[in-house]
Design a protein around this motif. Structure first.
Motif, PDB file in Angstrom:
ATOM      1  N   SER A   3     -80.967  15.197  20.239  1.00  0.00           N
ATOM      2  CA  SER A   3     -79.631  15.568  20.709  1.00  0.00           C
ATOM      3  C   SER A   3     -78.587  15.134  19.685  1.00  0.00           C
ATOM      4  CB  SER A   3     -79.336  14.871  22.040  1.00  0.00           C
ATOM      5  OG  SER A   3     -79.225  13.479  21.819  1.00  0.00           O
ATOM      6  N   ILE A   4     -77.370  15.624  19.857  1.00  0.00           N
ATOM      7  CA  ILE A   4     -76.280  15.248  18.955  1.00  0.00           C
ATOM      8  C   ILE A   4     -75.991  13.737  19.076  1.00  0.00           C
ATOM      9  CG2 ILE A   4     -74.437  15.825  20.616  1.00  0.00           C
ATOM     10  CD1 ILE A   4     -74.154  16.671  16.929  1.00  0.00           C
ATOM     11  N   GLU A   5     -76.185  13.186  20.275  1.00  0.00           N
ATOM     12  CA  GLU A   5     -75.968  11.742  20.454  1.00  0.00           C
ATOM     13  C   GLU A   5     -76.994  10.935  19.656  1.00  0.00           C
ATOM     14  OE1 GLU A   5     -76.058  13.861  23.072  1.00  0.00           O
ATOM     15  OE2 GLU A   5     -73.892  13.858  23.445  1.00  0.00           O
ATOM     16  N   GLN A   6     -78.254  11.392  19.716  1.00  0.00           N
ATOM     17  CA  GLN A   6     -79.290  10.687  18.945  1.00  0.00           C
ATOM     18  C   GLN A   6     -79.037  10.809  17.449  1.00  0.00           C
ATOM     19  OE1 GLN A   6     -82.480  12.839  21.062  1.00  0.00           O
ATOM     20  NE2 GLN A   6     -83.499  10.849  21.336  1.00  0.00           N
ATOM     21  N   LEU A   7     -78.589  11.995  17.042  1.00  0.00           N
ATOM     22  CA  LEU A   7     -78.292  12.199  15.619  1.00  0.00           C
ATOM     23  C   LEU A   7     -77.184  11.244  15.172  1.00  0.00           C
ATOM     24  CD1 LEU A   7     -78.862  14.001  13.087  1.00  0.00           C
ATOM     25  CD2 LEU A   7     -76.930  15.416  13.810  1.00  0.00           C
ATOM     26  N   GLU A   8     -76.147  11.114  16.010  1.00  0.00           N
ATOM     27  CA  GLU A   8     -75.047  10.199  15.644  1.00  0.00           C
ATOM     28  C   GLU A   8     -75.532   8.757  15.580  1.00  0.00           C
ATOM     29  OE1 GLU A   8     -71.115  10.807  17.294  1.00  0.00           O
ATOM     30  OE2 GLU A   8     -71.066  12.547  15.965  1.00  0.00           O
ATOM     31  N   GLN A   9     -76.412   8.388  16.515  1.00  0.00           N
ATOM     32  CA  GLN A   9     -76.919   7.005  16.517  1.00  0.00           C
ATOM     33  C   GLN A   9     -77.659   6.713  15.212  1.00  0.00           C
ATOM     34  OE1 GLN A   9     -80.225   5.935  18.913  1.00  0.00           O
ATOM     35  NE2 GLN A   9     -79.839   3.742  18.704  1.00  0.00           N
ATOM     36  N   ILE A  10     -78.471   7.668  14.786  1.00  0.00           N
ATOM     37  CA  ILE A  10     -79.206   7.491  13.530  1.00  0.00           C
ATOM     38  C   ILE A  10     -78.246   7.308  12.364  1.00  0.00           C
ATOM     39  CG2 ILE A  10     -80.680   8.674  11.834  1.00  0.00           C
ATOM     40  CD1 ILE A  10     -82.166   9.936  14.253  1.00  0.00           C
ATOM     41  N   HIS A  11     -77.210   8.165  12.295  1.00  0.00           N
ATOM     42  CA  HIS A  11     -76.283   8.072  11.172  1.00  0.00           C
ATOM     43  C   HIS A  11     -75.422   6.824  11.231  1.00  0.00           C
ATOM     44  CE1 HIS A  11     -77.634  11.693   9.547  1.00  0.00           C
ATOM     45  NE2 HIS A  11     -77.138  12.486  10.471  1.00  0.00           N
ATOM     46  N   VAL A  12     -75.033   6.428  12.441  1.00  0.00           N
ATOM     47  CA  VAL A  12     -74.242   5.202  12.581  1.00  0.00           C
ATOM     48  C   VAL A  12     -75.024   4.030  11.996  1.00  0.00           C
ATOM     49  CG1 VAL A  12     -73.443   3.511  14.282  1.00  0.00           C
ATOM     50  CG2 VAL A  12     -72.782   5.908  14.507  1.00  0.00           C
ATOM     51  N   LEU A  13     -76.339   4.013  12.253  1.00  0.00           N
ATOM     52  CA  LEU A  13     -77.161   2.919  11.730  1.00  0.00           C
ATOM     53  C   LEU A  13     -77.475   3.107  10.251  1.00  0.00           C
ATOM     54  CD1 LEU A  13     -79.611   2.530  14.753  1.00  0.00           C
ATOM     55  CD2 LEU A  13     -77.936   0.823  13.987  1.00  0.00           C
ATOM     56  N   LYS A  14     -77.965   4.280   9.904  1.00  0.00           N
ATOM     57  CA  LYS A  14     -78.504   4.490   8.558  1.00  0.00           C
ATOM     58  C   LYS A  14     -77.409   4.508   7.483  1.00  0.00           C
ATOM     59  CE  LYS A  14     -81.571   7.471   5.953  1.00  0.00           C
ATOM     60  NZ  LYS A  14     -82.495   8.599   5.886  1.00  0.00           N
ATOM     61  N   THR A  15     -76.292   5.128   7.773  1.00  0.00           N
ATOM     62  CA  THR A  15     -75.200   5.215   6.795  1.00  0.00           C
ATOM     63  C   THR A  15     -74.013   4.361   7.217  1.00  0.00           C
ATOM     64  OG1 THR A  15     -75.807   7.548   6.614  1.00  0.00           O
ATOM     65  CG2 THR A  15     -73.842   6.840   5.431  1.00  0.00           C
ATOM     66  N   GLY A  16     -73.711   4.394   8.518  1.00  0.00           N
ATOM     67  CA  GLY A  16     -72.483   3.775   9.017  1.00  0.00           C
ATOM     68  C   GLY A  16     -72.424   2.267   8.854  1.00  0.00           C
ATOM     69  N   GLU A  17     -73.561   1.595   8.984  1.00  0.00           N
ATOM     70  CA  GLU A  17     -73.526   0.132   8.965  1.00  0.00           C
ATOM     71  C   GLU A  17     -73.081  -0.420   7.609  1.00  0.00           C
ATOM     72  OE1 GLU A  17     -75.037  -2.229  11.901  1.00  0.00           O
ATOM     73  OE2 GLU A  17     -73.696  -0.591  12.439  1.00  0.00           O
ATOM     74  N   LEU A  18     -73.511   0.205   6.522  1.00  0.00           N
ATOM     75  CA  LEU A  18     -73.073  -0.285   5.199  1.00  0.00           C
ATOM     76  C   LEU A  18     -71.611   0.079   4.941  1.00  0.00           C
ATOM     77  CD1 LEU A  18     -75.974   0.036   2.593  1.00  0.00           C
ATOM     78  CD2 LEU A  18     -75.404  -1.832   4.149  1.00  0.00           C
ATOM     79  N   ILE A  19     -71.181   1.209   5.494  1.00  0.00           N
ATOM     80  CA  ILE A  19     -69.762   1.578   5.363  1.00  0.00           C
ATOM     81  C   ILE A  19     -68.902   0.599   6.176  1.00  0.00           C
ATOM     82  CG2 ILE A  19     -68.097   3.384   6.026  1.00  0.00           C
ATOM     83  CD1 ILE A  19     -70.071   5.426   4.925  1.00  0.00           C
ATOM     84  N   LYS A  20     -69.422   0.220   7.342  1.00  0.00           N
ATOM     85  CA  LYS A  20     -68.727  -0.795   8.152  1.00  0.00           C
ATOM     86  C   LYS A  20     -68.640  -2.116   7.385  1.00  0.00           C
ATOM     87  CE  LYS A  20     -70.728  -2.557  11.975  1.00  0.00           C
ATOM     88  NZ  LYS A  20     -71.270  -2.465  13.339  1.00  0.00           N
ATOM     89  N   PHE A  21     -69.748  -2.489   6.739  1.00  0.00           N
ATOM     90  CA  PHE A  21     -69.699  -3.732   5.964  1.00  0.00           C
ATOM     91  C   PHE A  21     -68.634  -3.651   4.884  1.00  0.00           C
ATOM     92  CE2 PHE A  21     -70.625  -6.284   2.233  1.00  0.00           C
ATOM     93  CZ  PHE A  21     -70.667  -7.548   2.794  1.00  0.00           C
ATOM     94  N   ALA A  22     -68.596  -2.536   4.165  1.00  0.00           N
ATOM     95  CA  ALA A  22     -67.623  -2.372   3.081  1.00  0.00           C
ATOM     96  C   ALA A  22     -66.204  -2.647   3.591  1.00  0.00           C
ATOM     97  CB  ALA A  22     -67.712  -0.957   2.504  1.00  0.00           C
ATOM     98  N   VAL A  23     -65.877  -1.992   4.692  1.00  0.00           N
ATOM     99  CA  VAL A  23     -64.519  -2.087   5.218  1.00  0.00           C
ATOM    100  C   VAL A  23     -64.237  -3.475   5.791  1.00  0.00           C
ATOM    101  CG1 VAL A  23     -62.989  -1.190   7.009  1.00  0.00           C
ATOM    102  CG2 VAL A  23     -64.345   0.396   5.606  1.00  0.00           C
ATOM    103  N   LYS A  24     -65.171  -4.013   6.573  1.00  0.00           N
ATOM    104  CA  LYS A  24     -64.953  -5.332   7.172  1.00  0.00           C
ATOM    105  C   LYS A  24     -64.913  -6.435   6.117  1.00  0.00           C
ATOM    106  CE  LYS A  24     -66.447  -6.696  11.297  1.00  0.00           C
ATOM    107  NZ  LYS A  24     -67.343  -6.915  12.470  1.00  0.00           N
TER     108      LYS A  24
END
Lengths: 294, 294
Positions: free
Chosen positions: A169-190
């Protein structure tokens, strides 16, 4: 090359190239290992994560020397994840950014070890920095290991692998991207915000900013995979589709994926304003992320 | 099970099993990833490294809660290195300690990611500890990342790989073992001493101790590979020889290898005495290392 963002991009590229070449002369590692590590570090990535980290820091403070170890460590972790991701047992890619992948330029064993070495050395870089306080070092290492580890980026890789041949589903797809790509982007900003002494409230808005930024980055990645041209991306266009992979354009349709991306860009910019970090560079970075053609 | 060392070994096994099961309940990681990480953590290793760390600490202080995160992190790094070492592209082993290796019990991609996750999470464990000061955390992370990274353990893996089919000298063999096995043993001993507030001089003697201990451990490993029995070792006896690998018995002869091992045991014990760390447990550990049959 005239806009403030374009100048900034060149500046960051130079700074990172210098940091990486320092690594090369300082490390006492076997020559083969150093070559393999440097090969992927210098393979011409866009340096998006360190750029974001430094740009966020500059919204609050100016002495960027203080964030160089965190920015370099972050790019090293991103690079290790690409090396391992490209391995035959994972995505089995022969090319990345138009160059042979690490295990093709060297061999599989060397690529595995170069990834391990980059990951390990990233924590050393921060722990061994002379400009950060112990408390700042611990804060950086705690966040970086949390966001890139089994609850963060690696979790995203595992879920991505599991979803490879299943419709999701689109929700599962977002969860994957939040983890796989988003977490390092979050680190950068934080990381940029924390070392820049932003307030708790500002950091919260920036976390929201990083959330939308990570998602729009991934949507644009998927869109480029449909419409991009091979030369600019350096990989076979449509390769995600070939693998039966779920993507935004596939789940939403191309036009709706573009709309979603633009909506997220708007939300990202609104969060930047609330954080008092609506600098020209960060605002332009949002557009750069959502309009890039490679 | 009566000697102080035997009691200590059981105690440490229990403590580590508890620490690992805590990990399982705390981590929010995908179930497949957790299973794969735990599979190798609980595969029945001898826990030599955490045992050494805690035994060294106990030579100076008694509240071992303080070293549990470092001891657990160390065992996680050792475990990740075994998982990656066993991969088809590296040693290509199907069994370890009588059980299927991680990539055989799961698959290669999962094994690579489980290794990455263990490595990353080991630094998180230390950074997130509540009993260590920030300065102690930074010290532990700096040493652990240095000794296990591209100048330490990973360097040893690369040199070992390069030497696989070439005849090497006894000096080169020692260099490989000092890096591949010795660096984590050095961390165990130094971490225990540093957190136990040993003096600089004591730490120096302990570093010498760890040097000989690491070497005698490896010599005994090579000897067991010649004379051991498959059941106890859980791997095919003579497998090193099959691979044309340089070993101590091959370079020195079996009898001289045993003499070298015993000479190193003597030096290790002498260093322990100089460090004021000649406790029953540490002295017995030297014998345990050099006389073990598996």
């Amino acid at each position: 090359m005239d806009t403030p963002l374009q100048k900034f991009i060149l500046e960051i590229q130079e700074i990172l190239d210098e940091e990486f070449s320092k690594l090369y002369s300082v490390m006492d590692a076997p020559s083969l290992l150093k070559k393999s590590m440097l090969y992927s570090l210098e393979a011409g990535g866009k340096r998006i994560r360190p750029m974001l980290l430094i740009a966020t820091y500059k919204a609050y403070k100016s002495d960027i020397q203080k964030v160089l170890s965190s920015a370099t460590a972050l790019e090293m972790i991103h690079t290790y994840s690409l090396i391992h991701d490209d391995l035959p047992a994972m995505d089995n890619d022969d090319y990345r950014r138009g160059k042979l992948t690490n295990h093709k330029a060297f061999d599989e064993a060397t690529a595995i070890l170069a990834g391990d070495a980059l990951l390990t050395h990233s924590f050393y870089l921060i722990a061994n920095d002379t400009l950060l306080s112990d408390s700042e070092k611990v804060h950086m290492i705690r966040l970086l290991s949390l966001y890139s580890g089994p609850n963060g980026m690696v979790a995203g890789q595992v879920l991505d692998m599991e979803a490879e041949n299943d419709p999701i589903s689109i929700e599962q797809l977002e969860q994957i991207h939040v983890l796989k790509t988003g977490e390092l982007i979050k680190f950068a900003v934080k990381a940029g915000a924390i070392l820049g002494n932003a307030t708790k409230e500002q950091i919260q808005h920036l976390e929201t900013f990083s959330y939308y930024l990570g998602l729009l980055f991934q949507i644009q990645d998927d869109i480029l995979d449909v419409i991009g041209n091979t030369e600019k991306l350096g990989k076979a266009v449509g390769s995600d589709e070939d693998q039966n992979k779920s993507t935004y354009p596939k789940l939403l349709g191309l036009e709706n994926a573009k709309k979603q991306r633009d909506a997220y860009a708007g939300k990202a910019k609104a969060s930047l304003q609330k954080a008092g970090a609506d600098t020209i560079i960060l605002m332009e970075l949002v557009d750069y992320f959502s309009q890039r053609d490679h």
